[in-house]
Every structure is written in structure tokens, then in C-alpha cells.
Design a protein around this motif. Structure first.
Motif, PDB file in Angstrom:
ATOM      1  N   PHE A  36     -83.430  -6.671 -59.333  1.00  0.00           N
ATOM      2  CA  PHE A  36     -82.444  -7.557 -58.722  1.00  0.00           C
ATOM      3  C   PHE A  36     -82.976  -8.161 -57.422  1.00  0.00           C
ATOM      4  O   PHE A  36     -82.785  -9.350 -57.161  1.00  0.00           O
ATOM      5  N   THR A  37     -83.643  -7.352 -56.615  1.00  0.00           N
ATOM      6  CA  THR A  37     -84.208  -7.849 -55.352  1.00  0.00           C
ATOM      7  C   THR A  37     -85.192  -8.978 -55.625  1.00  0.00           C
ATOM      8  O   THR A  37     -85.176 -10.019 -54.949  1.00  0.00           O
ATOM      9  N   TRP A  38     -86.037  -8.813 -56.632  1.00  0.00           N
ATOM     10  CA  TRP A  38     -87.011  -9.851 -56.963  1.00  0.00           C
ATOM     11  C   TRP A  38     -86.303 -11.131 -57.421  1.00  0.00           C
ATOM     12  O   TRP A  38     -86.625 -12.230 -56.971  1.00  0.00           O
ATOM     13  N   ILE A  39     -85.317 -10.990 -58.304  1.00  0.00           N
ATOM     14  CA  ILE A  39     -84.599 -12.171 -58.807  1.00  0.00           C
ATOM     15  C   ILE A  39     -83.876 -12.868 -57.666  1.00  0.00           C
ATOM     16  O   ILE A  39     -83.895 -14.092 -57.555  1.00  0.00           O
ATOM     17  N   LYS A  40     -83.221 -12.113 -56.817  1.00  0.00           N
ATOM     18  CA  LYS A  40     -82.478 -12.676 -55.688  1.00  0.00           C
ATOM     19  C   LYS A  40     -83.405 -13.473 -54.776  1.00  0.00           C
ATOM     20  O   LYS A  40     -83.125 -14.627 -54.447  1.00  0.00           O
ATOM     21  N   ASN A  41     -84.515 -12.867 -54.392  1.00  0.00           N
ATOM     22  CA  ASN A  41     -85.458 -13.550 -53.499  1.00  0.00           C
ATOM     23  C   ASN A  41     -86.059 -14.795 -54.147  1.00  0.00           C
ATOM     24  O   ASN A  41     -86.175 -15.848 -53.512  1.00  0.00           O
ATOM     25  N   THR A  42     -86.417 -14.694 -55.402  1.00  0.00           N
ATOM     26  CA  THR A  42     -86.991 -15.838 -56.116  1.00  0.00           C
ATOM     27  C   THR A  42     -85.967 -16.959 -56.252  1.00  0.00           C
ATOM     28  O   THR A  42     -86.279 -18.131 -56.052  1.00  0.00           O
ATOM     29  N   PHE A  43     -84.737 -16.599 -56.571  1.00  0.00           N
ATOM     30  CA  PHE A  43     -83.673 -17.584 -56.741  1.00  0.00           C
ATOM     31  C   PHE A  43     -83.377 -18.290 -55.419  1.00  0.00           C
ATOM     32  O   PHE A  43     -83.229 -19.517 -55.379  1.00  0.00           O
ATOM     33  N   GLU A  44     -83.288 -17.528 -54.339  1.00  0.00           N
ATOM     34  CA  GLU A  44     -82.990 -18.114 -53.032  1.00  0.00           C
ATOM     35  C   GLU A  44     -84.056 -19.129 -52.614  1.00  0.00           C
ATOM     36  O   GLU A  44     -83.744 -20.160 -52.026  1.00  0.00           O
ATOM     37  N   LYS A  45     -85.298 -18.860 -52.953  1.00  0.00           N
ATOM     38  CA  LYS A  45     -86.403 -19.746 -52.556  1.00  0.00           C
ATOM     39  C   LYS A  45     -86.564 -20.950 -53.480  1.00  0.00           C
ATOM     40  O   LYS A  45     -87.045 -21.994 -53.048  1.00  0.00           O
ATOM     41  N   ASN A  46     -86.160 -20.825 -54.743  1.00  0.00           N
ATOM     42  CA  ASN A  46     -86.527 -21.838 -55.729  1.00  0.00           C
ATOM     43  C   ASN A  46     -85.381 -22.621 -56.357  1.00  0.00           C
ATOM     44  O   ASN A  46     -85.617 -23.650 -56.976  1.00  0.00           O
ATOM     45  N   ALA A  73     -76.640  -2.092 -58.392  1.00  0.00           N
ATOM     46  CA  ALA A  73     -77.982  -2.045 -58.967  1.00  0.00           C
ATOM     47  C   ALA A  73     -78.694  -0.741 -58.619  1.00  0.00           C
ATOM     48  O   ALA A  73     -79.564  -0.287 -59.368  1.00  0.00           O
ATOM     49  N   LYS A  74     -78.330  -0.130 -57.513  1.00  0.00           N
ATOM     50  CA  LYS A  74     -78.959   1.138 -57.119  1.00  0.00           C
ATOM     51  C   LYS A  74     -78.623   2.261 -58.094  1.00  0.00           C
ATOM     52  O   LYS A  74     -79.409   3.188 -58.250  1.00  0.00           O
ATOM     53  N   THR A  75     -77.480   2.162 -58.748  1.00  0.00           N
ATOM     54  CA  THR A  75     -77.077   3.224 -59.674  1.00  0.00           C
ATOM     55  C   THR A  75     -77.308   2.869 -61.137  1.00  0.00           C
ATOM     56  O   THR A  75     -77.202   3.735 -61.997  1.00  0.00           O
ATOM     57  N   ALA A  76     -77.601   1.630 -61.441  1.00  0.00           N
ATOM     58  CA  ALA A  76     -77.864   1.227 -62.829  1.00  0.00           C
ATOM     59  C   ALA A  76     -79.214   1.788 -63.256  1.00  0.00           C
ATOM     60  O   ALA A  76     -80.200   1.665 -62.533  1.00  0.00           O
ATOM     61  N   THR A  77     -79.260   2.390 -64.434  1.00  0.00           N
ATOM     62  CA  THR A  77     -80.500   3.031 -64.872  1.00  0.00           C
ATOM     63  C   THR A  77     -81.081   2.434 -66.150  1.00  0.00           C
ATOM     64  O   THR A  77     -82.213   2.705 -66.479  1.00  0.00           O
ATOM     65  N   ASN A  78     -80.312   1.633 -66.867  1.00  0.00           N
ATOM     66  CA  ASN A  78     -80.884   1.061 -68.096  1.00  0.00           C
ATOM     67  C   ASN A  78     -80.869  -0.464 -68.044  1.00  0.00           C
ATOM     68  O   ASN A  78     -80.168  -1.063 -67.233  1.00  0.00           O
ATOM     69  N   LYS A  79     -81.651  -1.049 -68.930  1.00  0.00           N
ATOM     70  CA  LYS A  79     -81.817  -2.512 -68.943  1.00  0.00           C
ATOM     71  C   LYS A  79     -80.512  -3.250 -69.203  1.00  0.00           C
ATOM     72  O   LYS A  79     -80.243  -4.271 -68.593  1.00  0.00           O
ATOM     73  N   ALA A  80     -79.723  -2.735 -70.128  1.00  0.00           N
ATOM     74  CA  ALA A  80     -78.488  -3.440 -70.499  1.00  0.00           C
ATOM     75  C   ALA A  80     -77.558  -3.568 -69.299  1.00  0.00           C
ATOM     76  O   ALA A  80     -77.014  -4.645 -69.043  1.00  0.00           O
ATOM     77  N   ASP A  81     -77.376  -2.497 -68.545  1.00  0.00           N
ATOM     78  CA  ASP A  81     -76.515  -2.553 -67.363  1.00  0.00           C
ATOM     79  C   ASP A  81     -77.104  -3.479 -66.303  1.00  0.00           C
ATOM     80  O   ASP A  81     -76.384  -4.223 -65.638  1.00  0.00           O
ATOM     81  N   CYS A  82     -78.415  -3.435 -66.146  1.00  0.00           N
ATOM     82  CA  CYS A  82     -79.077  -4.275 -65.151  1.00  0.00           C
ATOM     83  C   CYS A  82     -78.943  -5.755 -65.503  1.00  0.00           C
ATOM     84  O   CYS A  82     -78.663  -6.585 -64.634  1.00  0.00           O
ATOM     85  N   ILE A  83     -79.102  -6.076 -66.763  1.00  0.00           N
ATOM     86  CA  ILE A  83     -78.960  -7.463 -67.208  1.00  0.00           C
ATOM     87  C   ILE A  83     -77.541  -7.959 -66.934  1.00  0.00           C
ATOM     88  O   ILE A  83     -77.335  -9.073 -66.453  1.00  0.00           O
ATOM     89  N   LYS A  84     -76.546  -7.122 -67.211  1.00  0.00           N
ATOM     90  CA  LYS A  84     -75.155  -7.509 -66.947  1.00  0.00           C
ATOM     91  C   LYS A  84     -74.912  -7.741 -65.464  1.00  0.00           C
ATOM     92  O   LYS A  84     -74.213  -8.687 -65.085  1.00  0.00           O
ATOM     93  N   LEU A  85     -75.499  -6.896 -64.614  1.00  0.00           N
ATOM     94  CA  LEU A  85     -75.334  -7.066 -63.166  1.00  0.00           C
ATOM     95  C   LEU A  85     -75.967  -8.362 -62.673  1.00  0.00           C
ATOM     96  O   LEU A  85     -75.365  -9.101 -61.884  1.00  0.00           O
ATOM     97  N   ILE A  86     -77.176  -8.624 -63.126  1.00  0.00           N
ATOM     98  CA  ILE A  86     -77.865  -9.843 -62.690  1.00  0.00           C
ATOM     99  C   ILE A  86     -77.112 -11.079 -63.180  1.00  0.00           C
ATOM    100  O   ILE A  86     -76.948 -12.055 -62.450  1.00  0.00           O
ATOM    101  N   TYR A  87     -76.612 -11.028 -64.412  1.00  0.00           N
ATOM    102  CA  TYR A  87     -75.831 -12.144 -64.932  1.00  0.00           C
ATOM    103  C   TYR A  87     -74.556 -12.335 -64.115  1.00  0.00           C
ATOM    104  O   TYR A  87     -74.161 -13.465 -63.809  1.00  0.00           O
ATOM    105  N   ARG A  88     -73.940 -11.237 -63.732  1.00  0.00           N
ATOM    106  CA  ARG A  88     -72.735 -11.312 -62.887  1.00  0.00           C
ATOM    107  C   ARG A  88     -73.062 -11.966 -61.550  1.00  0.00           C
ATOM    108  O   ARG A  88     -72.275 -12.758 -61.027  1.00  0.00           O
ATOM    109  N   TRP A  89     -74.216 -11.650 -60.996  1.00  0.00           N
ATOM    110  CA  TRP A  89     -74.636 -12.268 -59.740  1.00  0.00           C
ATOM    111  C   TRP A  89     -74.866 -13.771 -59.934  1.00  0.00           C
ATOM    112  O   TRP A  89     -74.463 -14.583 -59.116  1.00  0.00           O
TER     113      TRP A  89
END
Length: 145
Positions: A36-46, A73-89
Motif C-alpha cells: 500500500f505504501t508503494w502504491i500510495k507514493n507512486t499514485f501521489e507522484k504520477n 493494511a498493517k493487519t491484512a495478511t493475504n492478497k485478497a484482503d490487501c487488494i480490497k483495501l487498495i481498491y477502497r483507497w
């Protein structure tokens, strides 16, 4: 000598299978906070519309939304949950215009959004008859007829 070579061959083969199987199982795990940190930083810049959304919704709303997703995101441990969080963001910026896809898919399906049954029910309906549709398609494909 031949027996030792056969045993060694089967030992190496079985261990390589176990290693690749463990890698597959570990593939469903992810460091969601880092992703999430990588996506956030990349999105903010681009992203071309990032500054516009900040002006429209405000820096405080963005910071609150991002902090909420970051904590989750600190508590998400699998890809599916992480994808849902990033999509929510992403939905904070433009609903339906941004998405996320896992290029190394797991076997479990992930549904990111629920279909809106009212939109489907209220959408314009067109009744087609087979003969008239074939004539229209034929005329479109070959207008010189």
C-alpha cells in the motif's frame, strides 16, 4: 552406484517439488503495508488528477482516508484482503475509473464490487428480433447491398 544415483535423483526431485509448493502457499501471503505504501507514493507522484481531488475533497479528508487504510493494511495478511483495501483507497479518487489486478492470481476469486441490481433493473432495455437484427448487421457489414 546406480542405486545411490537413483536415490539421490528422487531426493532432489522431491525436495524441489516441496520448495516450489511452499513458494506457492507463501504467494497468498503479502506485506500489505509495504504494498500500500508503494502504491500510495507512486499514485501521489504520477496521477494527473491527484492534485484536483485534493482541492475538491480537501487534504484533511485525504489524510484521514489514507491513515484508515494504512492502519488496516498493517493487519491484512493475504492478497485478497490487501487488494480490497487498495481498491477502497482508490475509490476516494475516482469510483469505477481505477482498479487493481493481481498478476499472480491465486485460486480464490476476488469480487471487488457488488453489482447494483437497481442499475441493471432500471437500465434501458432493447428488444431485438432475429430477422431484423440479421438484416441490420448484414447492411452494416456490406452497405453496398
Amino acid at each position: 552406484m546406480k542405486v545411490i544415483r537413483n536415490i539421490l535423483f528422487w531426493f532432489v526431485l522431491s525436495n524441489s517439488f516441496l520448495l516450489s509448493n511452499n513458494e506457492l502457499l507463501a504467494g497468498s501471503q503479502c506485506d500489505c503495508h509495504a504494498e500500500f505504501t508503494w502504491i500510495k507514493n507512486t499514485f501521489e507522484k504520477n496521477d494527473a488528477g491527484f492534485e484536483y481531488i485534493l482541492k475538491e475533497k480537501g487534504q484533511q479528508a485525504y489524510d484521514l482516508h489514507t491513515a484508515e487504510i494504512m492502519n488496516m493494511a498493517k493487519t491484512a495478511t493475504n492478497k485478497a484482503d490487501c487488494i480490497k483495501l487498495i481498491y477502497r483507497w482508490f475509490k476516494f479518487f475516482r469510483k469505477g475509473h481505477l482498479g487493481i489486478v493481481d498478476l499472480k492470481k491465486d485460486n480464490e476469486p476476488v469480487q471487488l464490487i457488488e453489482p447494483d441490481k437497481n442499475k441493471v433493473r432500471m437500465h434501458e432495455k432493447v428488444t431485438l428480433k432475429e430477422k431484423s437484427s440479421i438484416v441490420r448487421l448484414t447492411m452494416r457489414a456490406n452497405p453496398h447491398l
